[in-house]
Design an enzyme around this catalytic site. Sequence first.
Site, mmCIF file in Angstrom:
data_model
loop_
_atom_site.group_PDB
_atom_site.id
_atom_site.type_symbol
_atom_site.label_atom_id
_atom_site.label_comp_id
_atom_site.label_asym_id
_atom_site.label_seq_id
_atom_site.Cartn_x
_atom_site.Cartn_y
_atom_site.Cartn_z
ATOM 1 N N SER A 299 0.848 -1.189 0.000
ATOM 2 C CA SER A 299 0.000 0.000 0.000
ATOM 3 C C SER A 299 0.882 1.237 0.000
ATOM 4 C CB SER A 299 -0.908 -0.002 1.236
ATOM 5 O OG SER A 299 -1.489 1.270 1.446
ATOM 6 N N LYS A 305 -0.177 -3.157 5.541
ATOM 7 C CA LYS A 305 -1.142 -3.918 4.756
ATOM 8 C C LYS A 305 -0.472 -4.857 3.763
ATOM 9 C CE LYS A 305 -4.986 -2.382 3.288
ATOM 10 N NZ LYS A 305 -5.943 -1.664 2.426
ATOM 11 N N ASN A 307 -2.209 -6.335 0.658
ATOM 12 C CA ASN A 307 -3.426 -6.391 -0.143
ATOM 13 C C ASN A 307 -3.424 -7.595 -1.085
ATOM 14 O OD1 ASN A 307 -4.529 -3.921 0.859
ATOM 15 N ND2 ASN A 307 -3.081 -2.812 -0.439
ATOM 16 N N ARG A 336 -23.274 -4.906 -44.939
ATOM 17 C CA ARG A 336 -22.127 -4.454 -44.135
ATOM 18 C C ARG A 336 -22.582 -3.343 -43.231
ATOM 19 N NH1 ARG A 336 -18.430 -4.226 -47.584
ATOM 20 N NH2 ARG A 336 -17.816 -6.356 -47.042
#
Length: 442
Positions: A299, A305, A307, A336
């Site tokens: 982080s 942290k 994550n 088309r």
Amino acid sequence: MGSDGGLLAPVWAGTRAEGITSDAAWVRAMLEAEAALARAQARLELIPSEAAAAIDRTAATLVLDPADLARRARQSANPVVPLVADLRRAVPGAASSVHRGATSQDILDSAAMLVATRAIRGIVGDLSAIMRDLGELAERHRDTVMAARTLGQQAVPTTFGLKAAGWLAGLMRARARLRELRLPAQLGGAAGTLAAFAERAGASSPGSGAAFPGSGAASPSAGARGADPGAALLLAEVFAEEIGLAAPPMPWHAERSPVTELGAALTATARALGKPATDIVLMAQTEVGEVAESSAGSSSAMPQKRNPALSVLVRSAAFQVPAYAQVLGQVGEHERAAGAWQAEWLPLREALRLTGGAAETAAELVAGLRVFPDRMRANAELTGGRLLAERLAAHLDPKALEEALAADGPLEGHAELLDPAAYLGAAPELVDRILATYREQP
């Protein structure tokens, strides 16, 4: 102006899918389509073999600037027109044999299917690796008790093996769907009738009196024998063979089910990859702590942290691919589409590279996943036996059950009914069933 390097889509940045679906890869695929068309026409003696050889050699080495093609494409609404012009300039002796009888959509659709085929090959390879690792997890944790959660709340006991087997089952279906795709070549000429190819085939037939196509000489009796539809149909098959794609029963300029089916298969794959990623995000929460990723998960503001970065990347792709796939195969006008076809190109590329990036990232995620059985068991006992309420309901009268659940603290009594490992239903056997099915897969 720099090229797109995946700054806002790190799930595919640096993966194989990035290179397979890059602008340069699309240009290369378009040149391969032009070369395949020339080789196919030479095989049917519709253009000189020397011209086809020159086109083939040049297309294999010609380097074109995608950004330049893109800017010039604004004048024609597609990049094939400037690409053909550049290829013709590069083979002056065979310029009249380049792109002969084809339309831009023939080349771009065929190139798209080439790129998709290559991307899918990589995705299937990654899925196989993920499935192998999930199979090992499911077998190892066949009897590892944990709490099943419904609507975010603990429900009844299950095993981590069954959860992993569920992930495996979804990926088996996704891989099978990708393997079943038969992506087709596209060759129809101006409006999907193959008329130009049929006319030229008839004009070059023995006895027509016509000069050999591409020779530059005209004959008063050219075309006297009329068109040769059979040769045109054969050319479409030979072209598909040369480019390495399936031969469709008819051109699909305006019938876009091949693209729609491809988008649906990619969506199913992205969602199947997103399921384990989603569960891992929740199971890796600090207060849950049942699994952990191998990634650093750092982080910028909170150094403590870790994550679940890999899971987050895979989930981001799972959310995006279905949205891109919605654009694919929109209903177009007549023979088309004016806008619907052009709108497919970018979403198809994004769906391919997001799914490819997610598959490669998920392979890393599952291979490095750390599992904590003790924490799973502790969480299963967190509610003091209330995880077994469903079992108690089968043995206690409603009033006794209500009183037991309303009491503070762990449930008391009925110890023989409160062991989570004794209330797994058929969870271990379901693991065995999924693993048996997996092992039967080719």
